[in-house]
Design a protein around this motif. Structure first.
Motif, PDB file in Angstrom:
ATOM      1  N   LEU A 105       4.060  -6.860 -13.794  1.00 65.63           N
ATOM      2  CA  LEU A 105       2.737  -6.267 -13.911  1.00 65.63           C
ATOM      3  C   LEU A 105       2.361  -5.748 -12.524  1.00 65.63           C
ATOM      4  CD1 LEU A 105       0.462  -5.760 -15.953  1.00 65.63           C
ATOM      5  CD2 LEU A 105      -0.615  -7.851 -15.126  1.00 65.63           C
ATOM      6  N   PHE A 106       2.136  -4.460 -12.437  1.00 64.37           N
ATOM      7  CA  PHE A 106       1.810  -3.775 -11.181  1.00 64.37           C
ATOM      8  C   PHE A 106       0.382  -3.293 -11.339  1.00 64.37           C
ATOM      9  CE2 PHE A 106       3.067   0.718  -9.295  1.00 64.37           C
ATOM     10  CZ  PHE A 106       1.932   0.763  -8.518  1.00 64.37           C
ATOM     11  N   ALA A 107      -0.532  -4.000 -10.693  1.00 66.91           N
ATOM     12  CA  ALA A 107      -1.949  -3.643 -10.799  1.00 66.91           C
ATOM     13  C   ALA A 107      -2.314  -2.718  -9.652  1.00 66.91           C
ATOM     14  CB  ALA A 107      -2.810  -4.908 -10.750  1.00 66.91           C
ATOM     15  N   VAL A 134       3.697  -1.273 -15.856  1.00 65.83           N
ATOM     16  CA  VAL A 134       4.518  -2.347 -16.435  1.00 65.83           C
ATOM     17  C   VAL A 134       5.889  -2.423 -15.752  1.00 65.83           C
ATOM     18  CG1 VAL A 134       3.312  -2.167 -18.624  1.00 65.83           C
ATOM     19  CG2 VAL A 134       5.398  -0.842 -18.304  1.00 65.83           C
ATOM     20  N   ARG A 135       5.895  -2.125 -14.462  1.00 66.38           N
ATOM     21  CA  ARG A 135       7.144  -1.971 -13.715  1.00 66.38           C
ATOM     22  C   ARG A 135       6.819  -2.086 -12.240  1.00 66.38           C
ATOM     23  NH1 ARG A 135       5.732   2.665 -11.266  1.00 66.38           N
ATOM     24  NH2 ARG A 135       4.020   3.697 -12.332  1.00 66.38           N
ATOM     25  N   PHE A 136       7.855  -2.145 -11.408  1.00 65.73           N
ATOM     26  CA  PHE A 136       7.618  -2.084  -9.966  1.00 65.73           C
ATOM     27  C   PHE A 136       7.214  -0.671  -9.568  1.00 65.73           C
ATOM     28  CE2 PHE A 136      10.401  -5.893  -9.618  1.00 65.73           C
ATOM     29  CZ  PHE A 136       9.578  -6.665  -8.821  1.00 65.73           C
ATOM     30  N   GLY A 137       6.477  -0.543  -8.476  1.00 69.22           N
ATOM     31  CA  GLY A 137       6.172   0.774  -7.913  1.00 69.22           C
ATOM     32  C   GLY A 137       7.367   1.281  -7.123  1.00 69.22           C
ATOM     33  N   ASP A 138       7.429   2.571  -7.011  1.00 65.18           N
ATOM     34  CA  ASP A 138       8.464   3.212  -6.210  1.00 65.18           C
ATOM     35  C   ASP A 138       7.721   4.160  -5.277  1.00 65.18           C
ATOM     36  OD1 ASP A 138      10.605   4.595  -5.230  1.00 65.18           O
ATOM     37  OD2 ASP A 138      11.566   4.916  -7.173  1.00 65.18           O
ATOM     38  N   PRO A 139       7.658   3.912  -3.994  1.00 62.58           N
ATOM     39  CA  PRO A 139       8.519   3.119  -3.122  1.00 62.58           C
ATOM     40  C   PRO A 139       8.053   1.708  -2.754  1.00 62.58           C
ATOM     41  CG  PRO A 139       7.155   4.518  -1.775  1.00 62.58           C
ATOM     42  CD  PRO A 139       6.722   4.742  -3.200  1.00 62.58           C
ATOM     43  N   GLU A 140       7.023   1.163  -3.412  1.00 65.65           N
ATOM     44  CA  GLU A 140       6.573  -0.181  -3.039  1.00 65.65           C
ATOM     45  C   GLU A 140       7.695  -1.216  -3.193  1.00 65.65           C
ATOM     46  OE1 GLU A 140       4.992   2.023  -4.965  1.00 65.65           O
ATOM     47  OE2 GLU A 140       2.843   1.616  -5.103  1.00 65.65           O
ATOM     48  N   CYS A 141       8.515  -1.027  -4.232  1.00 70.09           N
ATOM     49  CA  CYS A 141       9.581  -1.996  -4.527  1.00 70.09           C
ATOM     50  C   CYS A 141      10.576  -2.123  -3.364  1.00 70.09           C
ATOM     51  CB  CYS A 141      10.312  -1.544  -5.802  1.00 70.09           C
ATOM     52  SG  CYS A 141      11.534  -2.700  -6.398  1.00 70.09           S
ATOM     53  N   THR A 163       1.753  12.854  -5.069  1.00 69.83           N
ATOM     54  CA  THR A 163       3.179  12.696  -5.373  1.00 69.83           C
ATOM     55  C   THR A 163       3.375  11.348  -6.040  1.00 69.83           C
ATOM     56  OG1 THR A 163       3.755  11.445  -3.391  1.00 69.83           O
ATOM     57  CG2 THR A 163       3.673  13.843  -3.169  1.00 69.83           C
ATOM     58  N   GLY A 164       4.619  11.025  -6.358  1.00 68.25           N
ATOM     59  CA  GLY A 164       4.925   9.687  -6.871  1.00 68.25           C
ATOM     60  C   GLY A 164       4.816   8.625  -5.793  1.00 68.25           C
ATOM     61  N   GLY A 165       4.699   9.035  -4.542  1.00 71.67           N
ATOM     62  CA  GLY A 165       4.624   8.077  -3.429  1.00 71.67           C
ATOM     63  C   GLY A 165       5.548   8.522  -2.302  1.00 71.67           C
ATOM     64  N   MET A 166       4.981   8.736  -1.121  1.00 71.01           N
ATOM     65  CA  MET A 166       5.761   9.242   0.025  1.00 71.01           C
ATOM     66  C   MET A 166       6.104   8.139   1.008  1.00 71.01           C
ATOM     67  SD  MET A 166       6.381  12.389  -0.511  1.00 71.01           S
ATOM     68  CE  MET A 166       7.021  12.918   1.074  1.00 71.01           C
ATOM     69  N   GLN A 221       0.865  -1.174   0.000  1.00 70.96           N
ATOM     70  CA  GLN A 221       0.000   0.000   0.000  1.00 70.96           C
ATOM     71  C   GLN A 221       0.902   1.225   0.000  1.00 70.96           C
ATOM     72  OE1 GLN A 221      -2.868   0.266   3.258  1.00 70.96           O
ATOM     73  NE2 GLN A 221      -4.472   0.643   1.755  1.00 70.96           N
ATOM     74  N   ASP A 222       0.557   2.152  -0.892  1.00 66.50           N
ATOM     75  CA  ASP A 222       1.372   3.334  -1.149  1.00 66.50           C
ATOM     76  C   ASP A 222       0.690   4.548  -0.511  1.00 66.50           C
ATOM     77  OD1 ASP A 222       3.075   5.142  -2.408  1.00 66.50           O
ATOM     78  OD2 ASP A 222       2.054   5.027  -4.336  1.00 66.50           O
ATOM     79  N   TYR A 223       1.445   5.525  -0.086  1.00 70.29           N
ATOM     80  CA  TYR A 223       0.888   6.782   0.449  1.00 70.29           C
ATOM     81  C   TYR A 223       1.227   7.886  -0.536  1.00 70.29           C
ATOM     82  CZ  TYR A 223      -0.235   4.302   4.664  1.00 70.29           C
ATOM     83  OH  TYR A 223      -0.789   3.404   5.551  1.00 70.29           O
ATOM     84  N   LYS A 224       0.233   8.295  -1.340  1.00 70.67           N
ATOM     85  CA  LYS A 224       0.531   9.177  -2.478  1.00 70.67           C
ATOM     86  C   LYS A 224       0.512  10.657  -2.136  1.00 70.67           C
ATOM     87  CE  LYS A 224      -0.458   6.459  -6.546  1.00 70.67           C
ATOM     88  NZ  LYS A 224      -1.220   5.240  -6.250  1.00 70.67           N
ATOM     89  N   ARG A 225      -0.249  11.054  -1.101  1.00 73.26           N
ATOM     90  CA  ARG A 225      -0.331  12.483  -0.804  1.00 73.26           C
ATOM     91  C   ARG A 225       0.912  12.935  -0.058  1.00 73.26           C
ATOM     92  NH1 ARG A 225      -5.107  15.076  -0.956  1.00 73.26           N
ATOM     93  NH2 ARG A 225      -6.731  13.875  -1.979  1.00 73.26           N
TER      94      ARG A 225
HETATM   95  N1  GLY Z   1       4.254   4.569  -6.122  1.00 74.97           N
HETATM   96  C1  GLY Z   1       3.431   4.542  -7.239  1.00 74.97           C
HETATM   97  C2  GLY Z   1       4.121   4.305  -8.505  1.00 74.97           C
HETATM   98  O1  GLY Z   1       5.276   3.911  -8.543  1.00 74.97           O
HETATM   99  O2  GLY Z   1       3.496   4.489  -9.538  1.00 74.97           O
END
Ligand code: GLY
Ligand code: AMP
Length: 431
Positions: free
Chosen positions: A268-270, A286-293, A225-228, A211-215
């Motif tokens: 695959l990042f759904a 089509v890639r890992f999430g950042d910062p999920e990765c 944001t891209g992910g905090m 789970q990502d925190y985007k705000r």
């Molecule tokens: N953290 C969300 C993304 O990489 O798109």
């Protein structure tokens, strides 16, 4: 195995860190990399969009596997160019990267293969978009068809706002060619989760959730944001939701892409919305999430290099049993330059990284760093560090991550103080 990793963010540092631990990886290069990646790989100054130079470098070094981190070079055909030079690559072809590169393509695929997603329309003309908006409910979501660095999604509370967003995108003023077509869709309520799977064109290898925190601000306030920060696994995942995600969202996507003559190889990042126990697809990446990765790599227990090589070679079925996960959650706190996601200063000095890495079960991944002439680590981006830790519980992982954050001396940086709150809130409600 000699590996070349493409990218320079926190995601790529996490991948480099994990690949460097793989017994089968004997040499690891990263283009262009960052100051943190230098600890795990030899960084080479080739940018991710220099496709010819990257292919030439891979040939010259007799690279056995190229792993592509970001979506941009995939959409631009890097994997195709490497394949044409007979180099194994883990990453999708340009035709398969359309899944992320064109939201309209992705939505049409969902419609054709019965993949549950929000109701939508595709438009290139404002008048048609206006009619759709006027007939739909609120809120409504307006998106650029093409890549817009995470900024091309506008959730609109009124019809006037939605028409304005569509006009702005279609004019090309704010988003260039990415917005010349728009997708307008129904707003989905629920709790968001990211799920990651590897695919080799036909076989899928489910990984795990995050789970990502985007705000940008505490309590999920402020700009997107891209992910905090992120943590893994997501607190509300259970066998039934995971089964729905795999059977209803991921398997039909991979089968549909193969049927369309665009076999999908890569991550695959759904992005998924879960409401009342039902999973609906928001988008595919089509890639890992950042910062999920960063959180995923801390939990993964296996020779990642072998897994990705098998993926590149269409042999994922042979390695399906090799991935295991640490039975503990991981949590990543992003430190960003003050001002991010709007304008921010670069080249400010960051100290205390050594001490931060000594904190129990913590590791600082670099996202936007470089070394200056005096050997100082300096910031060179908006999101700069991903301070990641594992712990017996999410609360412990969070405490370890923030203990590490507190060792870092960087007056021009900031972070959210509440990463993991959704999971911790549900724990305290359950108690
Ligand atoms: N953290 C969300 C993304 O990489 O798109
Ligand atoms: P995307 O770039 O499609 O992932 O969208 C970015 C973010 O916008 C998602 O992570 C969601 O938080 C939100 N979003 C996108 N589409 C929808 C939707 N149809 N309903 C609700 N939220 C959405």
């Amino acid at each position: 195995m000699k590996i070349l990793l493409i990218g320079s963010g926190g995601r790529e540092h996490a991948l480099a860190w994990k690949l460097a631990q793989s017994e089968s990886c004997t040499e690891l290069y990263c283009a262009p990399g960052n100051a943190g990646i230098e600890d795990s790989a030899i960084c080479v100054p080739i940018k991710v969009d220099q496709i010819k130079e990257l292919v030439a470098f891979a040939k010259e070094k007799a690279i056995d596997l190229v792993v592509v981190g970001p979506e941009g070079p995939l959409v631009d055909g890097l994997a195709d160019a490497l394949s044409a030079a007979n180099i194994d690559v883990f990453g999708s072809s340009a035709k398969a990267a359309e899944l992320e590169g064109s939201k309209g393509f992705m939505k049409d695929l969902c419609a054709k293969y019965n993949i549950p997603t929000a109701k939508y329309g595709r438009f290139t003309e404002l008048e048609e978009a206006r009619k759709f908006i006027e007939a739909a409910g609120l809120p409504i979501v307006v998106k650029t068809d093409g890549l817009a660095a995470g900024k091309g999604v506008i959730i609109c509370e009124t019809q006037a706002q939605a028409i304005e967003a569509a006009r702005d995108m279609l004019s090309g003023d704010s988003f260039g060619s990415a917005g010349l077509e728009v997708v307008i869709e129904e707003f989905l309520e629920g709790e968001e989760v990211s799920f990651f799977a590897l695919a080799d064109g036909k076989t899928i290898l489910p990984l795990s959730s995050a789970q990502d925190y985007k705000r940008v601000g505490d309590g999920d306030t402020g700009l997107n944001t891209g992910g905090m920060g992120a943590y893994s696994p997501a607190h509300f995942m259970n066998d039934d939701i995971e089964r729905q995600i795999i059977e209803n969202l991921i398997e039909p996507t991979i089968a549909g892409m193969a049927a369309e003559g665009r076999p999908f190889t890569g991550v695959l990042f759904a992005g998924i919305m879960v409401k009342d126990g039902v999973a609906t697809l928001l988008e595919h990446n089509v890639r890992f999430g950042d910062p999920e990765c960063q959180a995923l790599m801390m939990r993964m227990q296996c020779d990642l290099a072998q897994i990705l090589l098998a993926g590149a070679q269409g042999r994922l079925d042979e390695v399906k049993d090799q991935i295991t996960w640490l039975d503990k959650p991981a949590l990543c706190v992003v430190m960003a330059a003050q001002g991010y996601p709007a304008s921010y200063k670069k080249n400010t000095i960051i100290k205390g990284l050594g001490k931060a890495n000594e904190v129990e079960d913590a590791y600082v991944f670099h996202a936007g760093t470089a070394k200056d002439a005096d050997g100082n680590i300096v910031s060179v981006g908006g999101r700069v560090l991903g301070v990641t830790a594992i712990g017996a519980t999410i609360a412990k992982a969070q405490a370890n991550a923030y203990a590490s954050v507190d060792c870092i001396n960087w007056p021009q940086g900031f972070c959210r103080r509440d990463i993991g709150w959704r999971a911790l809130k549900s724990d305290s409600e359950a108690a």
